[in-house]
Write a protein that holds these residues in place. Structure first.
Motif, PDB file in Angstrom:
ATOM      1  N   VAL A 240      -5.264  17.808   1.913  1.00  0.00           N
ATOM      2  CA  VAL A 240      -6.396  17.503   2.784  1.00  0.00           C
ATOM      3  C   VAL A 240      -6.009  16.297   3.618  1.00  0.00           C
ATOM      4  CG1 VAL A 240      -8.212  18.406   1.284  1.00  0.00           C
ATOM      5  CG2 VAL A 240      -7.452  16.063   0.986  1.00  0.00           C
ATOM      6  N   ASP A 241      -6.724  16.096   4.710  1.00  0.00           N
ATOM      7  CA  ASP A 241      -6.457  14.952   5.572  1.00  0.00           C
ATOM      8  C   ASP A 241      -7.165  13.734   4.990  1.00  0.00           C
ATOM      9  OD1 ASP A 241      -5.643  13.331   7.595  1.00  0.00           O
ATOM     10  OD2 ASP A 241      -6.907  14.230   9.142  1.00  0.00           O
ATOM     11  N   ALA A 242      -6.523  13.100   4.041  1.00  0.00           N
ATOM     12  CA  ALA A 242      -7.120  11.961   3.351  1.00  0.00           C
ATOM     13  C   ALA A 242      -6.025  10.961   2.996  1.00  0.00           C
ATOM     14  CB  ALA A 242      -7.854  12.422   2.102  1.00  0.00           C
ATOM     15  N   GLN A 243      -6.423   9.693   2.898  1.00  0.00           N
ATOM     16  CA  GLN A 243      -5.497   8.625   2.558  1.00  0.00           C
ATOM     17  C   GLN A 243      -6.102   7.766   1.456  1.00  0.00           C
ATOM     18  OE1 GLN A 243      -6.600   8.782   6.072  1.00  0.00           O
ATOM     19  NE2 GLN A 243      -5.150  10.487   6.154  1.00  0.00           N
ATOM     20  N   ILE A 244      -5.226   7.147   0.687  1.00  0.00           N
ATOM     21  CA  ILE A 244      -5.644   6.237  -0.381  1.00  0.00           C
ATOM     22  C   ILE A 244      -4.909   4.926  -0.211  1.00  0.00           C
ATOM     23  CG2 ILE A 244      -5.438   5.779  -2.869  1.00  0.00           C
ATOM     24  CD1 ILE A 244      -6.003   8.748  -3.331  1.00  0.00           C
ATOM     25  N   GLU A 245      -5.656   3.836  -0.265  1.00  0.00           N
ATOM     26  CA  GLU A 245      -5.051   2.505  -0.217  1.00  0.00           C
ATOM     27  C   GLU A 245      -5.445   1.747  -1.485  1.00  0.00           C
ATOM     28  OE1 GLU A 245      -5.088  -1.605   2.478  1.00  0.00           O
ATOM     29  OE2 GLU A 245      -5.751   0.313   3.347  1.00  0.00           O
ATOM     30  N   PHE A 246      -4.447   1.285  -2.231  1.00  0.00           N
ATOM     31  CA  PHE A 246      -4.702   0.557  -3.464  1.00  0.00           C
ATOM     32  C   PHE A 246      -4.947  -0.918  -3.162  1.00  0.00           C
ATOM     33  CE2 PHE A 246      -2.377   4.322  -4.790  1.00  0.00           C
ATOM     34  CZ  PHE A 246      -3.121   4.744  -5.874  1.00  0.00           C
ATOM     35  N   GLN A 247      -5.859  -1.513  -3.936  1.00  0.00           N
ATOM     36  CA  GLN A 247      -6.268  -2.899  -3.729  1.00  0.00           C
ATOM     37  C   GLN A 247      -5.899  -3.738  -4.947  1.00  0.00           C
ATOM     38  OE1 GLN A 247      -8.468  -3.666  -0.704  1.00  0.00           O
ATOM     39  NE2 GLN A 247      -7.368  -1.765  -0.237  1.00  0.00           N
ATOM     40  N   ARG A 248      -5.541  -5.000  -4.704  1.00  0.00           N
ATOM     41  CA  ARG A 248      -5.242  -5.932  -5.784  1.00  0.00           C
ATOM     42  C   ARG A 248      -6.244  -7.083  -5.765  1.00  0.00           C
ATOM     43  NH1 ARG A 248      -0.024  -5.238  -8.004  1.00  0.00           N
ATOM     44  NH2 ARG A 248       1.274  -3.741  -6.829  1.00  0.00           N
ATOM     45  N   ASN A 249      -6.513  -7.639  -6.964  1.00  0.00           N
ATOM     46  CA  ASN A 249      -7.390  -8.805  -7.033  1.00  0.00           C
ATOM     47  C   ASN A 249      -6.593 -10.081  -6.819  1.00  0.00           C
ATOM     48  OD1 ASN A 249      -6.053  -9.348  -9.468  1.00  0.00           O
ATOM     49  ND2 ASN A 249      -7.695  -8.456 -10.730  1.00  0.00           N
ATOM     50  N   LYS A 250      -7.237 -11.219  -6.947  1.00  0.00           N
ATOM     51  CA  LYS A 250      -6.580 -12.497  -6.660  1.00  0.00           C
ATOM     52  C   LYS A 250      -5.440 -12.796  -7.624  1.00  0.00           C
ATOM     53  CE  LYS A 250     -10.037 -15.109  -9.312  1.00  0.00           C
ATOM     54  NZ  LYS A 250     -11.065 -16.191  -9.241  1.00  0.00           N
ATOM     55  N   ASP A 251      -5.452 -12.117  -8.791  1.00  0.00           N
ATOM     56  CA  ASP A 251      -4.366 -12.304  -9.760  1.00  0.00           C
ATOM     57  C   ASP A 251      -3.224 -11.325  -9.544  1.00  0.00           C
ATOM     58  OD1 ASP A 251      -5.765 -14.370 -11.099  1.00  0.00           O
ATOM     59  OD2 ASP A 251      -6.962 -12.861 -12.169  1.00  0.00           O
ATOM     60  N   GLY A 252      -3.337 -10.513  -8.501  1.00  0.00           N
ATOM     61  CA  GLY A 252      -2.278  -9.567  -8.182  1.00  0.00           C
ATOM     62  C   GLY A 252      -2.353  -8.260  -8.940  1.00  0.00           C
ATOM     63  N   GLU A 253      -3.429  -8.038  -9.712  1.00  0.00           N
ATOM     64  CA  GLU A 253      -3.572  -6.810 -10.475  1.00  0.00           C
ATOM     65  C   GLU A 253      -4.298  -5.752  -9.647  1.00  0.00           C
ATOM     66  OE1 GLU A 253      -5.838  -8.366 -13.673  1.00  0.00           O
ATOM     67  OE2 GLU A 253      -4.086  -8.896 -14.887  1.00  0.00           O
ATOM     68  N   VAL A 254      -3.834  -4.519  -9.753  1.00  0.00           N
ATOM     69  CA  VAL A 254      -4.494  -3.417  -9.049  1.00  0.00           C
ATOM     70  C   VAL A 254      -5.839  -3.163  -9.716  1.00  0.00           C
ATOM     71  CG1 VAL A 254      -4.361  -0.988  -8.404  1.00  0.00           C
ATOM     72  CG2 VAL A 254      -2.286  -2.396  -8.408  1.00  0.00           C
ATOM     73  N   ASP A 255      -6.929  -3.342  -8.973  1.00  0.00           N
ATOM     74  CA  ASP A 255      -8.267  -3.213  -9.562  1.00  0.00           C
ATOM     75  C   ASP A 255      -9.146  -2.179  -8.878  1.00  0.00           C
ATOM     76  OD1 ASP A 255      -8.799  -4.491  -7.182  1.00  0.00           O
ATOM     77  OD2 ASP A 255     -10.065  -6.044  -8.061  1.00  0.00           O
ATOM     78  N   SER A 256      -8.676  -1.582  -7.772  1.00  0.00           N
ATOM     79  CA  SER A 256      -9.510  -0.610  -7.059  1.00  0.00           C
ATOM     80  C   SER A 256      -8.663   0.131  -6.048  1.00  0.00           C
ATOM     81  CB  SER A 256     -10.686  -1.309  -6.359  1.00  0.00           C
ATOM     82  OG  SER A 256     -10.213  -2.226  -5.395  1.00  0.00           O
ATOM     83  N   LEU A 257      -9.273   1.147  -5.442  1.00  0.00           N
ATOM     84  CA  LEU A 257      -8.655   1.845  -4.320  1.00  0.00           C
ATOM     85  C   LEU A 257      -9.727   2.194  -3.315  1.00  0.00           C
ATOM     86  CD1 LEU A 257      -9.405   5.129  -4.468  1.00  0.00           C
ATOM     87  CD2 LEU A 257      -7.684   5.107  -6.243  1.00  0.00           C
ATOM     88  N   ILE A 258      -9.293   2.487  -2.100  1.00  0.00           N
ATOM     89  CA  ILE A 258     -10.197   2.972  -1.069  1.00  0.00           C
ATOM     90  C   ILE A 258      -9.701   4.345  -0.620  1.00  0.00           C
ATOM     91  CG2 ILE A 258     -11.190   2.585   1.209  1.00  0.00           C
ATOM     92  CD1 ILE A 258     -10.802  -0.387   0.784  1.00  0.00           C
ATOM     93  N   LEU A 259     -10.591   5.321  -0.670  1.00  0.00           N
ATOM     94  CA  LEU A 259     -10.286   6.659  -0.183  1.00  0.00           C
ATOM     95  C   LEU A 259     -10.815   6.784   1.227  1.00  0.00           C
ATOM     96  CD1 LEU A 259      -9.483   9.710  -0.674  1.00  0.00           C
ATOM     97  CD2 LEU A 259     -11.882  10.033  -1.289  1.00  0.00           C
TER      98      LEU A 259
END
Length: 549
Positions: free
Chosen positions: A518-537
Motif C-alpha cells: 500500500v502507499d504508506a510510510q512509517i517513521e520511528f520516533q525516539r525519546n530524549k533518552d534515545g529509545e524508540v518509543d513510538s512510530l508515525i504511520l
C-alpha cells in the motif's frame, strides 16, 4: 466504514474468500455459512451472526469458541462487548433528551460542563455527535495507556484530556473522536439527573426488553459472557481495560438477539420520532461545505448501490459490526471475541447476499478484448495525490498503486472492474478526445483520477543492518485492540496490523520505511533518552501515531 470505539483505518485488504455464482445457486444459508467459515475456524475464538429481513430472523448462527480455557463452544446467545456500536445508544439518548426539551443540539457543551476549557471556541453537542469538535481523542494520547486498569469517574476521565490542545477548530474537519462521545455521556447525566448506566437501563434496555444488554463490567456476573482474546503469535486473554473508561463511547455489552430488538426499535421509531431519528441518519458537512459520511452514531455507506447505515466496534478482545439497509430492511449484526479478524468485510458480504446483490467474483468476469485492455493501460493520477498503474500482461489486467503490489482486476464489463479478493472497484470512462479517466470506488468512497504522462518517482530503498533495525521491533499500539507488530525476520523488517497479513517495510532512511503493498510510510520516533518509543504511520493523507508497548 470502520468507525470503532478504537478506530482502525489501515491496510484495507480483504481477508475473506470469494464465492462464485455456482455457490450462490445454493441457498442463502449455505452461501452465508461459507463466507463465515472461511475466516472463523473451529477451536479458535469465534463469532455470532444474525441476519434479519423485515425485522424477522433469516439467519442466526455461532462459530468457533466462546472460551478457550474451558473449551466452551460459541452459541448465538453469547454476550460480547460491542465497542463503538455503543455510540448509537449514546446518540439516541441525546435525541431523546432533545425531544424532552432538556437540551438542544446547538447547546454549547459548557452549558452542562461549565468548567470545560473550550479554548475560545464554541463547541456544540452537534459537534460532538458528528466527530467535528476538534477535541483531542483520549484513546490516541500516550498519557492514557498507564490508566487502563484504573476505575475512574466520568469527571476524572474528562480531566485526562480536557486540557489537551485542540486538533482543529470546531466544524473544520471530521476526525473520529472517542473523547467527544465520552463527553456526550456526561452531558446525558447532567441533563437527565441519572447516571449514563441508569439512563440506558430505564429508557432503553428495560422498555425494549433487552435482557442480555448491560453497561459493561468485569466485576458483574454476566450470563453467557464470551471471553475476549487477542492474537499476537498465538491467542492470549485480552488486555484488561476498566470499562469505566470507554463509558458512553464503547462500554455496552449485548448479544445479537438484543441488537435486533434495538434495530427494530430504532426502525419503528419507538424511542424517538421519525423526524428526529433522521437527524442521526443523514450525512453532514464541515465548515467549508465538504461532506462526510457520518450522522449521529451511524456511518453512511452503500452495498452495490443500496444505501446502508452502519457502525463497527473494536475493544480489547472484541470486534463487532452492524449494518442496516433501509431500502431492503435487512439488518446484519456480527459480534466476535477476537481482535485479529475485523468483521466488516464479512458482514458486508453477508448483507450483499441477503439483498441479492453479492459481490462480483472471477466466475462473474466477462471476456476482455486485448485492444480494450491496451487502451486502459498506463499511469493514472488521482485527486488524493496517489498514482496507479494499469498493466496488461499475459491476458490479465492488473492495478498497481505506486509503491504497492499488483492486484488482479476482474472485468465485469469493458469499463468496470473489481479487485480480486476485495470490495473495491475501478470504473473507466473516456472523453470526446478518447482520453481515459477512472474512478476508484470502495463502496461509498470515490477517488477520481485521469491518465497522466508524468510517471511518479519510486522511493529508493537503502540497506540497513539487522543491528540498526533491531531497536524498531516490538508492538506499537494505535488504539486499544489495534496494534502494529514489528518483527525482524531474516534481516527483513516486517509489520503486521491486528487482523491483517504481515508485510515487509523497506528503509529509505535510518528511521523512515515504506510499504510496497500500500502507499504508506512509517517513521520511528525516539525519546530524549534515545529509545524508540513510538512510530508515525503516514497513509492517505493521515498521520497516525502508535505508542510502543
Amino acid at each position: 466504514m470502520r468507525t470503532l470505539f478504537f478506530t482502525k483505518i489501515l491496510f484495507l485488504i480483504s481477508l475473506t474468500g470469494i464465492f462464485s455464482n455456482s455457490m450462490m445457486a445454493q441457498n442463502t444459508e449455505a452461501a452465508m455459512d461459507q463466507i463465515i467459515e472461511s475466516a472463523y475456524k473451529p477451536g479458535e475464538p469465534g463469532a455470532t451472526v444474525l441476519v434479519a429481513k423485515n425485522g424477522e430472523v433469516i439467519y442466526r448462527k455461532a462459530f468457533g469458541m466462546a472460551n478457550l480455557e474451558l473449551g466452551v463452544p460459541m452459541k448465538p446467545e453469547m454476550v460480547f462487548e460491542i465497542g463503538s456500536i455503543t455510540k448509537q445508544f449514546t446518540a439516541v439518548s441525546i435525541l431523546m433528551l432533545m425531544e424532552q426539551g432538556k437540551l438542544s443540539l446547538n447547546d454549547d457543551i459548557t452549558k452542562f460542563i461549565p468548567d470545560y476549557p473550550t479554548q475560545g471556541h464554541n463547541i456544540t453537542i452537534h459537534h460532538l455527535l458528528t466527530h467535528t469538535s476538534g477535541i483531542k481523542s483520549y484513546t490516541g494520547m500516550q498519557e492514557w495507556q498507564p490508566l487502563w486498569r484504573k476505575d475512574m469517574s466520568p469527571a476524572e476521565m474528562i480531566d485526562v484530556f480536557k486540557n489537551q490542545p485542540m486538533d482543529f477548530a470546531p466544524g473544520e474537519k471530521f476526525l473520529y473522536n472517542n473523547s467527544a462521545y465520552f463527553l456526550l455521556g456526561y452531558i446525558i447525566e447532567k441533563a437527565s439527573g441519572l447516571t449514563y448506566e441508569q439512563f440506558l437501563e430505564d429508557n432503553i434496555f428495560k422498555p425494549l426488553e433487552m435482557n442480555n444488554s448491560y453497561y459493561g463490567s468485569h466485576k458483574k456476573i454476566i450470563p453467557n459472557r464470551a471471553a475476549g482474546y487477542q492474537n499476537q503469535d498465538g491467542f492470549t486473554n485480552a488486555e484488561y481495560l476498566s470499562l469505566t473508561q470507554p463509558y458512553s463511547a464503547g462500554s455496552i455489552m449485548s448479544n445479537v438477539d438484543d441488537m435486533l430488538k434495538w434495530q427494530n426499535a430504532v426502525r419503528d421509531n419507538k424511542l424517538v420520532m421519525a423526524s428526529t431519528i433522521q437527524l442521526a441518519f443523514k450525512g453532514y458537512s464541515t465548515n467549508d461545505n465538504k461532506p462526510f459520511h457520518y450522522g449521529y452514531g451511524w456511518g453512511l455507506n452503500e452495498i452495490n448501490g443500496s444505501p446502508t447505515l452502519e457502525h463497527g466496534g473494536g475493544i480489547f478482545g472484541y470486534t463487532t459490526n452492524g449494518i442496516w439497509l433501509p431500502r431492503e430492511d435487512v439488518y446484519v449484526i456480527m459480534l466476535t471475541n477476537r481482535d485479529d479478524l475485523a468483521p466488516e468485510g464479512i458482514s458486508t458480504r453477508l448483507a450483499a447476499v441477503a439483498i441479492g446483490k453479492p459481490f462480483p467474483v472471477i466466475a462473474d468476469g466477462v471476456e476482455l478484448k486485448p485492444e480494450t485492455a491496451a487502451a486502459l493501460s498506463g499511469w493514472y493520477a488521482f485527486e488524493d495525490g496517489s498514482f496507479r498503474n494499469i498493466i496488461y500482461e499475459d491476458g490479465v489486467l492488473y492495478s498497481q498503486r505506486k509503491g504497492s503490489s499488483r492486484f488482479r482486476l476482474i472485468p465485469l464489463s469493458e469499463s468496470r472492474f473489481a479487485f480480486e479478493n476485495s470490495l473495491s472497484m475501478l470504473e473507466f470512462s473516456k472523453n470526446e478526445n478518447g482520453i481515459h479517466s477512472v474512478v476508484f470506488k470502495n463502496r461509498i468512497n470515490e477517488i477520481r483520477g485521469g491518465k497522466t504522462d508524468k510517471i511518479p518517482e519510486e522511493k529508493k530503498e537503502i540497506t540497513l543492518s539487522p543491528e540498526q533495525m533491531q531497536p524498531y521491533t516490538g508492538e506499537y499500539e494505535i488504539q486499544p485492540g489495534f496494534s502494529l507488530v514489528v518483527t525482524l525476520e531474516n534481516g527483513r523488517l516486517m509489520t503486521q496490523a491486528t487482523g491483517q497479513a504481515k508485510f515487509e517495510i523497506y528503509p529509505e532512511s535510518e528511521v523512515k520505511f515504506f510499504l510496497k503493498v500500500v502507499d504508506a510510510q512509517i517513521e520511528f520516533q525516539r525519546n530524549k533518552d534515545g529509545e524508540v518509543d513510538s512510530l508515525i504511520l503516514f497513509q492517505n493523507g493521515a498521520e497516525i501515531r502508535a505508542i510502543k508497548k
